[in-house]
Design an enzyme around this catalytic site. Sequence first.
Site, PDB file in Angstrom:
ATOM      1  N   ARG A  82     -21.803 -37.802 -20.159  1.00  0.00           N
ATOM      2  CA  ARG A  82     -22.767 -38.539 -19.343  1.00  0.00           C
ATOM      3  C   ARG A  82     -23.957 -37.653 -18.972  1.00  0.00           C
ATOM      4  O   ARG A  82     -23.781 -36.533 -18.488  1.00  0.00           O
ATOM      5  CB  ARG A  82     -22.058 -38.998 -18.063  1.00  0.00           C
ATOM      6  CG  ARG A  82     -22.962 -39.615 -17.026  1.00  0.00           C
ATOM      7  CD  ARG A  82     -23.390 -41.005 -17.404  1.00  0.00           C
ATOM      8  NE  ARG A  82     -24.152 -41.669 -16.373  1.00  0.00           N
ATOM      9  CZ  ARG A  82     -24.563 -42.928 -16.459  1.00  0.00           C
ATOM     10  NH1 ARG A  82     -24.283 -43.652 -17.533  1.00  0.00           N
ATOM     11  NH2 ARG A  82     -25.256 -43.475 -15.494  1.00  0.00           N
ATOM     12  N   GLU A 120       8.960 -40.441   0.241  1.00  0.00           N
ATOM     13  CA  GLU A 120       9.804 -39.239   0.105  1.00  0.00           C
ATOM     14  C   GLU A 120       9.418 -38.217   1.197  1.00  0.00           C
ATOM     15  O   GLU A 120       9.451 -37.013   0.970  1.00  0.00           O
ATOM     16  CB  GLU A 120       9.674 -38.621  -1.290  1.00  0.00           C
ATOM     17  CG  GLU A 120      10.578 -39.252  -2.331  1.00  0.00           C
ATOM     18  CD  GLU A 120      12.038 -38.825  -2.195  1.00  0.00           C
ATOM     19  OE1 GLU A 120      12.311 -37.767  -1.629  1.00  0.00           O
ATOM     20  OE2 GLU A 120      12.898 -39.596  -2.647  1.00  0.00           O
TER      21      GLU A 120
END
Lengths: 662, 662
Positions: free
Chosen positions: B310, B426
């Site tokens: 880009r 978790e």
Amino acid sequence: MSGQQSSVDPARLQEVLDGRWAHVRHAVREGLGPDFVTVPGETGAEARARISDLIRKIPLDVGVVDAFPSEYGGSGDQGGSVVAAEMLAQVDLSLMVKAGVHWGLFGGAVVALGTKKHHDAYLRDIMTVELPGCFAMTETGHGSDVQQLRTTCTYDPSTGTFDLHTPHQAARKDYIGNAAKDGRMAVVFAQLITQGRRYGVHAWMVPIRDESGNPMPGVTIGDAGAKAGLLGVDNGRISFDHVTVPRDMLLDRYGQVAADGAYTSSIENDTRRFFTMLGTLVRGRVTVGGAASAATKSALTIAVRYGDARRQFTKPGDEREVLLNDYLAHQRKLLPALATSYAYTFAQEELVATLAEVQSGSSAASVDEHRQRELESRAAGLKAMQTWHATRTIQMCREACGGAGYLAENRLPGLKADTDVFTTFEGDNTVLLQLVAKGLLTGYRDAFGSLDGWGRATFVAEQVREMVLERTAARSVIQRLVSAVPGRDEDVAVTDRGWHLKMFEFREKHLLEGAIRRLRGGAATKKDRPFDIFNDVQDHVIQTAVAHIDRITLEAFVAGIERASDPAAKALLARVCDLYALTVIEADKGWFLEHGRLTPARSKAVTGVVNDLLRSLRPEMRTLVDAFAVPDTWLNAAILREEPDRQDATATEDEAARAVLV
Amino acid sequence: MSGQQSSVDPARLQEVLDGRWAHVRHAVREGLGPDFVTVPGETGAEARARISDLIRKIPLDVGVVDAFPSEYGGSGDQGGSVVAAEMLAQVDLSLMVKAGVHWGLFGGAVVALGTKKHHDAYLRDIMTVELPGCFAMTETGHGSDVQQLRTTCTYDPSTGTFDLHTPHQAARKDYIGNAAKDGRMAVVFAQLITQGRRYGVHAWMVPIRDESGNPMPGVTIGDAGAKAGLLGVDNGRISFDHVTVPRDMLLDRYGQVAADGAYTSSIENDTRRFFTMLGTLVRGRVTVGGAASAATKSALTIAVRYGDARRQFTKPGDEREVLLNDYLAHQRKLLPALATSYAYTFAQEELVATLAEVQSGSSAASVDEHRQRELESRAAGLKAMQTWHATRTIQMCREACGGAGYLAENRLPGLKADTDVFTTFEGDNTVLLQLVAKGLLTGYRDAFGSLDGWGRATFVAEQVREMVLERTAARSVIQRLVSAVPGRDEDVAVTDRGWHLKMFEFREKHLLEGAIRRLRGGAATKKDRPFDIFNDVQDHVIQTAVAHIDRITLEAFVAGIERASDPAAKALLARVCDLYALTVIEADKGWFLEHGRLTPARSKAVTGVVNDLLRSLRPEMRTLVDAFAVPDTWLNAAILREEPDRQDATATEDEAARAVLV
């Protein structure tokens, strides 16, 4: 609650925050009821259908069309329209963006860049959404550097029409809101070519769909498809294959093409003309910053109220578990963000007031060029800072709500995903901060939105002998506060407002002077590598812009406190301002230590005082978010509706459960 | 490209990164083809159906069931199973979580907490996904403090069965993966009560649906509905209304109930027993940290490759526009994140190796308690650091790709939304860092996962006379590097590895000693407010944990460089390690300045050297992401498929377009 009670009435605080456009805020709060509320978990198709429908149901008198000229039924109040959009962002960000694209960008461009013939023909239908429109500027290949758009619009005097054309795929219009499904007309930006010469980017009104919704001949419309958020906005891609556009569809306020193809403009220089045109559209950036902050307030309200109901882990010697908001680590997450949101509320209010003043009905010619550039710079900088604050804070709020924060029914995922785009749309934040820096370096002289003029910025910077910071708000109060600070930092409390102001000023001035020095040095030694002159100091330059925006934000906060009439509210605001200022100083303490403005001992003292402030503001957390006055229906979070008995059992229930276990 | 070429073969670098479980990585890369790739923009229902189907199509021999005992067809290799899950995270995070819930949490609990009768009866069906299962631990009211779960399971000797019951709404099992749609059985955690006494939390295998998918009698299953991401995982809510559970469904490795209701266990203390059980399930946390880092690598690969194609804004004197990766600001975003990802790769590898060693087939009794606690602590800390790094970095990558980064077709929105939950599931990251700190403060003595024992931690901390940091990896190399550093910092280059190690060690040790001192001081003066003793230093304690994890991460990086055999790869890794170490030091320079370990001049020099490193690593950016070896099909990003002609026009096309405009 911690057994501690706030002494401040949230309604008094709300008055200060609601500010000059309180009437608009009230109108939107009252005008947009449960029908407008987000629907968690809907599909993209459902969201698009709902939002297409809802935009026509927004009562026009709540402020959304305020920016339109009064002769067509608006009130010409740019400020009201920004605030109305900001309020829509608390209802539903898809609705806000859909409305912003249609009334703000599309309608705003017709108002600002068009002339009476366009206004007469289209404004009423735009206001009623009879004619849904798009703003087709960005191309796949050019987003930040819009001066380099590749779409061409070439005048042919033999037919008296323009030929609008997309030369290759990278030149297609991309990410265009309202284009994939609803837009019937677009304001299209393209390079104007006539009589074999190019005059830079101009805008045309171009029909893209017929009455039955089919693309017009030569117009190809694609769908940008699913996005991270904003599911209710139909972003599309538009290509033009030699589309014929009548001559009078050129929005010709700043540049005219006669029937024979002769080009005229009151602004000779192409770059200057283009950035003057863009400058009239600055409201978009102001709106995005405000919308980001509005959404952040919704997130903070949800997280703070959850943290005041949710308990986890028992205290030694206490059967009831500890409220999340009682943990220092939780306060460290929520309160500095909350203080920053307060700061941006006041900064945004100043900005909107400046916008209203600078752009209210005055013709471009009469506008003070310096003030206009300053407005553009502050709009750019505050947009960047508010949208990054939104992204960081909403993320933090979602984490502060644990697993519940990840569920769509608790709103935070939607707030996060919807606002995420704000850091790059209406200008990439990093690019915007460079614009701010360029304005500072040149004193806004010739500081156009283009970034390719860094060489020129360097040149202008070379002329600058001494930087004088221009105070922005409540100048006399700030002068008094700063003057009252003794010479030696050691003699002043770290909560002294004058000291905060001096620290912010010192940092901005020092960074700015350093940037100028480095650019001058680069210009002397890297003449053959002009790109490197700028690139080598890019991080420094961006830091300078941030320091500038921080400073004008603090000044706006100080001015806002001055406006508060209720003594208790005023006192609370002062403590919140302490936390904001010290949070900024603490976050950049490395810099202050490097530059001898903090001693190690004083730097540690700042952290200690921040922790003290967190403790002392703990009982005010709920008051601080209640003053945002986001209606419960808008918050639309299941964890708040079930508060407090779902987070934890009720005390009685849990008593019974514990009894079994002991 | 910048006209600069990397001198390193990515394949050589990849060998180092692939590490000890390269065979598992190869197997997953080869075994999971285009059928497994994410589908951008699918609805929740579509995603659930696709993932339910796909989990049965994963070839079992790629490593996903490695952790199962070899007598049932696994290989007993915990490491292989973690790495396989990590690789699944690069394919599709919903698939990874669905697999992790079923094989890892559900299957893992049956393996670790059950005995031969459970293994014989269920393991084969679990491995083939014949019996899809859930892990029902978290309740609406208790997530972090699982020791306080409210669900009860009461033994009745008259029937020889347990009575499983949800006493109130806050005690329902919440956020349970695989529960809303597919799960047929759940490992349910509840308070075990027999003979009128409570023995703390235990686990039972409980059928929740019959063969035809209807909930079992007494079981109510709700749907947690739409979420921010992980659309393919069916999270649900389960309540039990006096459900009868046969006695032999208690997973009874650590606690047994005889027919008459007599309770036996080899571990007398309830808390110790519960946290020993939890400790056997540590693999889940290790997996989440690895998965977060794997997804981060996908995001970095997309952003770096996009930035290498880009272009935006022209260079003075150059017609072609500048590649994003050539901007210092862009390098400042991508390269430090890339270096940190490298660091965590090595730290995660050490952690997985420790897990494999500590938990490989050995019975709980024979495990060195100190090593087990240390493993749990590092698993917790690295999970927190890697998941926050993921959240920050993926966000940054999406912004670095501008508007394209917001489109689902370019993958980044999915990576962001899917990994977002990792910071709180978790184990909430902030809570996990407190666990790490508690372990450090007590030298892992009695440092169980519970956080209510802070009083005890304070007590133990009082006994500690001198903190000795235990080096973790490549001890002799690290000792040599540290010893070689002269006494005065000023005499050593800021790129000296020994100096980095000393700085990291100094910070950890100083923070730890300070935390101990403050806890002792608090214990002396705040005896009547035991909660405040801990709460007042909570930010300090968390900072200590971060410093610890930073130090073991750097040590792992140093050890990883030692393992590299290719000289060019080794040299490049050393520069990346410089950037990682200096990024950490620069980010915390305020602390180092406060504590006299950086002079202002040296602190500024660090920033200068970081910028030099960015410039020097610019030509290596592509190599650094190519070495992650994420298959293109898995990346599944439209902007890469169309590289480079969509970002920008091709040079020829654009030449033509520009010609028209000049």
